[in-house]
Motif scaffolding. Structure first.
Motif, PDB file in Angstrom:
ATOM      1  N   LYS A   1       0.856  -1.194   0.000  1.00 49.48           N
ATOM      2  CA  LYS A   1       0.000   0.000   0.000  1.00 49.48           C
ATOM      3  C   LYS A   1       0.894   1.248   0.000  1.00 49.48           C
ATOM      4  O   LYS A   1       1.802   1.358   0.817  1.00 49.48           O
ATOM      5  CB  LYS A   1      -0.922   0.011   1.223  1.00 49.48           C
ATOM      6  CG  LYS A   1      -1.896   1.191   1.279  1.00 49.48           C
ATOM      7  CD  LYS A   1      -2.819   1.074   2.478  1.00 49.48           C
ATOM      8  CE  LYS A   1      -3.864   2.180   2.488  1.00 49.48           C
ATOM      9  NZ  LYS A   1      -3.264   3.509   2.660  1.00 49.48           N
ATOM     10  N   ASP A   2       0.623   2.140  -0.949  1.00 47.40           N
ATOM     11  CA  ASP A   2       1.316   3.430  -1.062  1.00 47.40           C
ATOM     12  C   ASP A   2       2.796   3.297  -1.407  1.00 47.40           C
ATOM     13  O   ASP A   2       3.571   4.228  -1.173  1.00 47.40           O
ATOM     14  CB  ASP A   2       1.187   4.233   0.237  1.00 47.40           C
ATOM     15  CG  ASP A   2      -0.255   4.651   0.516  1.00 47.40           C
ATOM     16  OD1 ASP A   2      -1.044   4.722  -0.448  1.00 47.40           O
ATOM     17  OD2 ASP A   2      -0.593   4.907   1.687  1.00 47.40           O
ATOM     18  N   LEU A   3       3.181   2.168  -1.982  1.00 50.29           N
ATOM     19  CA  LEU A   3       4.569   2.037  -2.417  1.00 50.29           C
ATOM     20  C   LEU A   3       4.883   2.993  -3.560  1.00 50.29           C
ATOM     21  O   LEU A   3       6.027   3.408  -3.749  1.00 50.29           O
ATOM     22  CB  LEU A   3       4.855   0.592  -2.819  1.00 50.29           C
ATOM     23  CG  LEU A   3       6.304   0.224  -3.158  1.00 50.29           C
ATOM     24  CD1 LEU A   3       7.221   0.515  -1.980  1.00 50.29           C
ATOM     25  CD2 LEU A   3       6.413  -1.241  -3.557  1.00 50.29           C
ATOM     26  N   TRP A   4       3.848   3.382  -4.305  1.00 47.51           N
ATOM     27  CA  TRP A   4       4.046   4.301  -5.431  1.00 47.51           C
ATOM     28  C   TRP A   4       4.542   5.670  -4.971  1.00 47.51           C
ATOM     29  O   TRP A   4       5.147   6.413  -5.745  1.00 47.51           O
ATOM     30  CB  TRP A   4       2.747   4.461  -6.216  1.00 47.51           C
ATOM     31  CG  TRP A   4       1.616   5.056  -5.413  1.00 47.51           C
ATOM     32  CD1 TRP A   4       0.728   4.394  -4.626  1.00 47.51           C
ATOM     33  CD2 TRP A   4       1.278   6.443  -5.317  1.00 47.51           C
ATOM     34  NE1 TRP A   4      -0.148   5.272  -4.039  1.00 47.51           N
ATOM     35  CE2 TRP A   4       0.159   6.543  -4.449  1.00 47.51           C
ATOM     36  CE3 TRP A   4       1.791   7.613  -5.868  1.00 47.51           C
ATOM     37  CZ2 TRP A   4      -0.435   7.754  -4.123  1.00 47.51           C
ATOM     38  CZ3 TRP A   4       1.197   8.824  -5.555  1.00 47.51           C
ATOM     39  CH2 TRP A   4       0.103   8.889  -4.690  1.00 47.51           C
ATOM     40  N   LYS A   5       4.290   6.011  -3.687  1.00 43.52           N
ATOM     41  CA  LYS A   5       4.760   7.296  -3.182  1.00 43.52           C
ATOM     42  C   LYS A   5       6.282   7.365  -3.124  1.00 43.52           C
ATOM     43  O   LYS A   5       6.854   8.455  -3.046  1.00 43.52           O
ATOM     44  CB  LYS A   5       4.178   7.550  -1.791  1.00 43.52           C
ATOM     45  CG  LYS A   5       2.669   7.754  -1.790  1.00 43.52           C
ATOM     46  CD  LYS A   5       2.152   8.019  -0.381  1.00 43.52           C
ATOM     47  CE  LYS A   5       0.645   8.240  -0.380  1.00 43.52           C
ATOM     48  NZ  LYS A   5       0.123   8.484   0.995  1.00 43.52           N
ATOM     49  N   GLN A   6       6.936   6.196  -3.142  1.00 43.01           N
ATOM     50  CA  GLN A   6       8.387   6.150  -3.160  1.00 43.01           C
ATOM     51  C   GLN A   6       8.937   6.138  -4.582  1.00 43.01           C
ATOM     52  O   GLN A   6      10.145   6.083  -4.780  1.00 43.01           O
ATOM     53  CB  GLN A   6       8.879   4.907  -2.411  1.00 43.01           C
ATOM     54  CG  GLN A   6       8.634   4.938  -0.921  1.00 43.01           C
ATOM     55  CD  GLN A   6       9.568   5.889  -0.219  1.00 43.01           C
ATOM     56  OE1 GLN A   6      10.602   6.261  -0.752  1.00 43.01           O
ATOM     57  NE2 GLN A   6       9.212   6.299   0.986  1.00 43.01           N
ATOM     58  N   GLY A   7       8.030   6.185  -5.571  1.00 40.22           N
ATOM     59  CA  GLY A   7       8.474   6.186  -6.958  1.00 40.22           C
ATOM     60  C   GLY A   7       8.557   4.811  -7.578  1.00 40.22           C
ATOM     61  O   GLY A   7       9.211   4.636  -8.595  1.00 40.22           O
ATOM     62  N   PHE A   8       7.889   3.806  -6.962  1.00 42.19           N
ATOM     63  CA  PHE A   8       7.918   2.442  -7.472  1.00 42.19           C
ATOM     64  C   PHE A   8       6.497   1.948  -7.728  1.00 42.19           C
ATOM     65  O   PHE A   8       5.565   2.319  -7.013  1.00 42.19           O
ATOM     66  CB  PHE A   8       8.602   1.498  -6.479  1.00 42.19           C
ATOM     67  CG  PHE A   8      10.039   1.827  -6.216  1.00 42.19           C
ATOM     68  CD1 PHE A   8      11.030   1.384  -7.066  1.00 42.19           C
ATOM     69  CD2 PHE A   8      10.401   2.588  -5.119  1.00 42.19           C
ATOM     70  CE1 PHE A   8      12.357   1.684  -6.828  1.00 42.19           C
ATOM     71  CE2 PHE A   8      11.722   2.905  -4.870  1.00 42.19           C
ATOM     72  CZ  PHE A   8      12.699   2.446  -5.732  1.00 42.19           C
ATOM     73  N   ARG A   9       6.361   1.116  -8.721  1.00 37.59           N
ATOM     74  CA  ARG A   9       5.091   0.439  -8.981  1.00 37.59           C
ATOM     75  C   ARG A   9       5.273  -1.037  -8.704  1.00 37.59           C
ATOM     76  O   ARG A   9       6.127  -1.689  -9.283  1.00 37.59           O
ATOM     77  CB  ARG A   9       4.636   0.630 -10.434  1.00 37.59           C
ATOM     78  CG  ARG A   9       4.238   2.057 -10.789  1.00 37.59           C
ATOM     79  CD  ARG A   9       3.708   2.118 -12.214  1.00 37.59           C
ATOM     80  NE  ARG A   9       2.468   1.377 -12.331  1.00 37.59           N
ATOM     81  CZ  ARG A   9       1.990   0.902 -13.482  1.00 37.59           C
ATOM     82  NH1 ARG A   9       2.696   1.057 -14.603  1.00 37.59           N
ATOM     83  NH2 ARG A   9       0.843   0.274 -13.521  1.00 37.59           N
TER      84      ARG A   9
END
Length: 215
Positions: free
Chosen positions: A185-193
């Motif tokens: 959850k919310d890993l995309w906030k670190q720039g990763f998909r």
């Protein structure tokens, strides 16, 4: 005389936090030479990681080898833990150590193994190759036989580290199967998909150009 107004201090922006949720079970093991085994597991992660809920270590029940054609040791021991972090560095590993009772009635290690948790969400089945420290000489083998103590690590988590591993002589034996479900959850906030359902991250550099990073 004009009054001085107190300056307003803007609160420092917090690093974005993401969650890693892991559930499943320590399923089974293959050790053809032994019987009556139990398993000890623990999770190892970096300094930026913390456990939000669940247990990060546990011990299974003792079980005998099945009488079927596969002759597996079946535990089906549940695991359920949730991590939070601000940095993907130090991604959690699961460390597994299997023990049995020797001829003198003492607990003896039958195998160590570790593996990083998958970074992609979904169901995964992990097969961990196991190994044990090996005696370096015939004298040390004889002493271990006399005292009923085979070589083992003081801390099983040692195998999750790279430092010092190249100096350790080991012998492969057995496998442990772990089936887990991974949710991020919310890993995309670190720039990763980590999956197709998460928003596409955009990272802007100093030249105001955007780029997308996908795991």
């Amino acid at each position: 005389m004009a009054e001085e107004r107190p300056s307003q201090v803007q609160p420092a922006a917090k690093d974005p936090v993401f969650l890693l949720m892991v559930s499943g079970q320590i399923e089974s093991a293959e050790f053809p030479e032994y019987d009556d085994l139990y398993c000890n597991y623990s999770f190892v992660s970096g300094q930026d990681w913390a456990v939000v809920s669940g247990l990060c270590e546990g011990i299974t029940q003792s079980t005998r080898r099945s009488s079927g054609p596969n002759k597996h040791f079946v535990w089906n021991f549940p695991i359920d833990v949730t991590f939070k972090s601000t940095n993907p560095f130090g991604w959690p590993q699961i460390v597994v150590s299997v023990y049995g009772v020797n001829s003198l009635g003492r607990d003896e290690v039958r195998g160590y193994g570790c593996i990083h948790l998958p970074i992609t969400p979904g169901q995964h089945k992990l097969k961990l190759p196991m190994f044990v420290p090996a005696s370096e000489s015939h004298v040390s083998k004889f002493i271990a036989w006399i005292f009923g103590r085979s070589p083992e690590f003081i801390d099983p988590k040692f195998i999750s580290q790279g430092e010092g591993r190249e100096l350790t002589k080991t012998k492969s034996q057995g496998h442990v199967t772990v089936s887990i479900n991974v949710v991020t959850k919310d890993l995309w906030k670190q720039g990763f998909r980590s999956g197709a359902n998460e928003p596409r991250p955009t990272i802007t550099n100093s030249s105001k150009q955007s780029r997308t990073v996908q795991l």
